[in-house]
Scaffold this motif. Sequence first.
Motif, PDB file in Angstrom:
ATOM      1  N   GLY A  14       0.810  -1.207   0.000  1.00 47.12           N
ATOM      2  CA  GLY A  14       0.000   0.000   0.000  1.00 47.12           C
ATOM      3  C   GLY A  14       0.845   1.258   0.000  1.00 47.12           C
ATOM      4  N   ALA A  15       1.844   1.301   0.873  1.00 41.30           N
ATOM      5  CA  ALA A  15       2.732   2.457   0.947  1.00 41.30           C
ATOM      6  C   ALA A  15       3.526   2.616  -0.341  1.00 41.30           C
ATOM      7  CB  ALA A  15       3.672   2.318   2.140  1.00 41.30           C
ATOM      8  N   LYS A  18       1.232   3.988  -3.097  1.00 45.96           N
ATOM      9  CA  LYS A  18       0.987   5.423  -2.890  1.00 45.96           C
ATOM     10  C   LYS A  18       2.164   6.240  -3.398  1.00 45.96           C
ATOM     11  CE  LYS A  18      -0.322   8.776   0.666  1.00 45.96           C
ATOM     12  NZ  LYS A  18      -0.626   8.985   2.101  1.00 45.96           N
ATOM     13  N   HIS A  19       3.373   5.781  -3.127  1.00 45.84           N
ATOM     14  CA  HIS A  19       4.577   6.469  -3.597  1.00 45.84           C
ATOM     15  C   HIS A  19       4.630   6.453  -5.124  1.00 45.84           C
ATOM     16  CE1 HIS A  19       8.661   8.040  -3.334  1.00 45.84           C
ATOM     17  NE2 HIS A  19       9.055   7.098  -4.186  1.00 45.84           N
ATOM     18  N   GLU A  21       2.170   6.324  -7.212  1.00 46.44           N
ATOM     19  CA  GLU A  21       1.194   7.286  -7.707  1.00 46.44           C
ATOM     20  C   GLU A  21       1.729   8.712  -7.575  1.00 46.44           C
ATOM     21  OE1 GLU A  21      -3.405   7.060  -7.587  1.00 46.44           O
ATOM     22  OE2 GLU A  21      -2.809   7.971  -5.689  1.00 46.44           O
ATOM     23  N   GLU A  22       2.372   9.004  -6.462  1.00 44.58           N
ATOM     24  CA  GLU A  22       2.883  10.358  -6.220  1.00 44.58           C
ATOM     25  C   GLU A  22       3.986  10.752  -7.200  1.00 44.58           C
ATOM     26  OE1 GLU A  22       4.000  10.088  -2.145  1.00 44.58           O
ATOM     27  OE2 GLU A  22       1.971  10.553  -1.388  1.00 44.58           O
ATOM     28  N   ALA A  50      -3.165  -2.045  -2.619  1.00 47.90           N
ATOM     29  CA  ALA A  50      -2.742  -0.947  -3.493  1.00 47.90           C
ATOM     30  C   ALA A  50      -3.933  -0.087  -3.891  1.00 47.90           C
ATOM     31  CB  ALA A  50      -2.043  -1.503  -4.721  1.00 47.90           C
ATOM     32  N   THR A  53      -5.001   2.472  -1.129  1.00 47.24           N
ATOM     33  CA  THR A  53      -4.131   3.603  -0.798  1.00 47.24           C
ATOM     34  C   THR A  53      -3.909   4.548  -1.965  1.00 47.24           C
ATOM     35  OG1 THR A  53      -2.178   2.271  -1.327  1.00 47.24           O
ATOM     36  CG2 THR A  53      -2.905   2.302   0.972  1.00 47.24           C
ATOM     37  N   THR A  54      -4.572   4.293  -3.098  1.00 47.27           N
ATOM     38  CA  THR A  54      -4.389   5.132  -4.284  1.00 47.27           C
ATOM     39  C   THR A  54      -5.744   5.489  -4.872  1.00 47.27           C
ATOM     40  OG1 THR A  54      -4.232   3.188  -5.733  1.00 47.27           O
ATOM     41  CG2 THR A  54      -2.167   4.059  -4.828  1.00 47.27           C
ATOM     42  N   SER A  55      -5.736   6.438  -5.809  1.00 51.43           N
ATOM     43  CA  SER A  55      -7.000   6.850  -6.416  1.00 51.43           C
ATOM     44  C   SER A  55      -7.022   6.749  -7.934  1.00 51.43           C
ATOM     45  CB  SER A  55      -7.329   8.302  -6.015  1.00 51.43           C
ATOM     46  OG  SER A  55      -6.305   9.180  -6.451  1.00 51.43           O
ATOM     47  N   SER A  85     -11.957  -0.574  -6.595  1.00 45.85           N
ATOM     48  CA  SER A  85     -10.966   0.342  -7.164  1.00 45.85           C
ATOM     49  C   SER A  85     -11.550   1.339  -8.148  1.00 45.85           C
ATOM     50  CB  SER A  85      -9.866  -0.465  -7.871  1.00 45.85           C
ATOM     51  OG  SER A  85     -10.376  -1.086  -9.049  1.00 45.85           O
TER      52      SER A  85
END
Length: 284
Positions: A14-15, A18-19, A21-22, A50, A53-55, A85
């Motif tokens: 998950g973390a 998120k990274h 995606e960023e 995953a 924690t993301t969009s 999702s």
Amino acid sequence: MNVGITLPAIGSPGAFAKHVEEVGLESVWTGDHLISVAPKLDSTLLLAQAAATTSRLRLGFGVLILALRPVAWAAKQITTLQLLSGDRVLLGVGTGGVVHGDAAWRAVGMPFAERGPRTYAALAALPDLVAGRSTQVDGEQITLAPGGTMPPVLIGGGLPAMRRVVHHGYGWYPAFLPPATLADGVRELTERAGRKPAVTAQVAMALGDLPTEQVDAQVRMLTGYGMTEEYARQSMLTGGPEQAGEQLAALFAAGADRVVGLPFGGDNLQQAELLAEATEHARS
């Protein structure tokens, strides 16, 4: 240019997602193994975390070994991922290669020799099952609820997998092909089908200043798939962002619509950052 990266097999997907995606990458992917040499978490649950924690990240199976599961359960999991999702799933599907052995197939009571026909029988039933339409499975008429959107299907494998891609109109998910070999495959597929298929190409990657012995070890691993050392080196993304960007651009010029990096050395978060930088160089 759509570029994705493979999730770590263990740890905190998950973390990491998120990274990813960023930093601006398009997708995260996971392989699928019941029994593997190294520890490996369940692919469906990895993608579920995953998704949570993301969009916007697309969530890819690269690839799901569909025949290891009863097709109704696989459909339920895929539909659930789509609903949770917001329809971000990309469904790579494979039959399972001989390089991984048959222990997993024996463990679930599935004949290894029947994995191909069972995979494509499952694929035939999957769209109706996912959509919540009445479907016959092993002589039983069933309807799964709630229904969802069937994700795009990508057939994993080398050039022999192209027959299924052509016949069923699926996309293609080749792994570890140098640009010239990929271009030959895309050209042949286009000629056979009368259209260019959607192509997601997976490549091993080691970006930045990684020790030579790490790169050499990965090359030796790839030769276990039947390729020569020279071929293996040609199929990898290496070097700094500018050099890797040139390699990415070559893969897109060869016909890839998406490239998925499989990190094998260094810090995974940094590898994602370097891949994002390489993508910008490829676009320029």
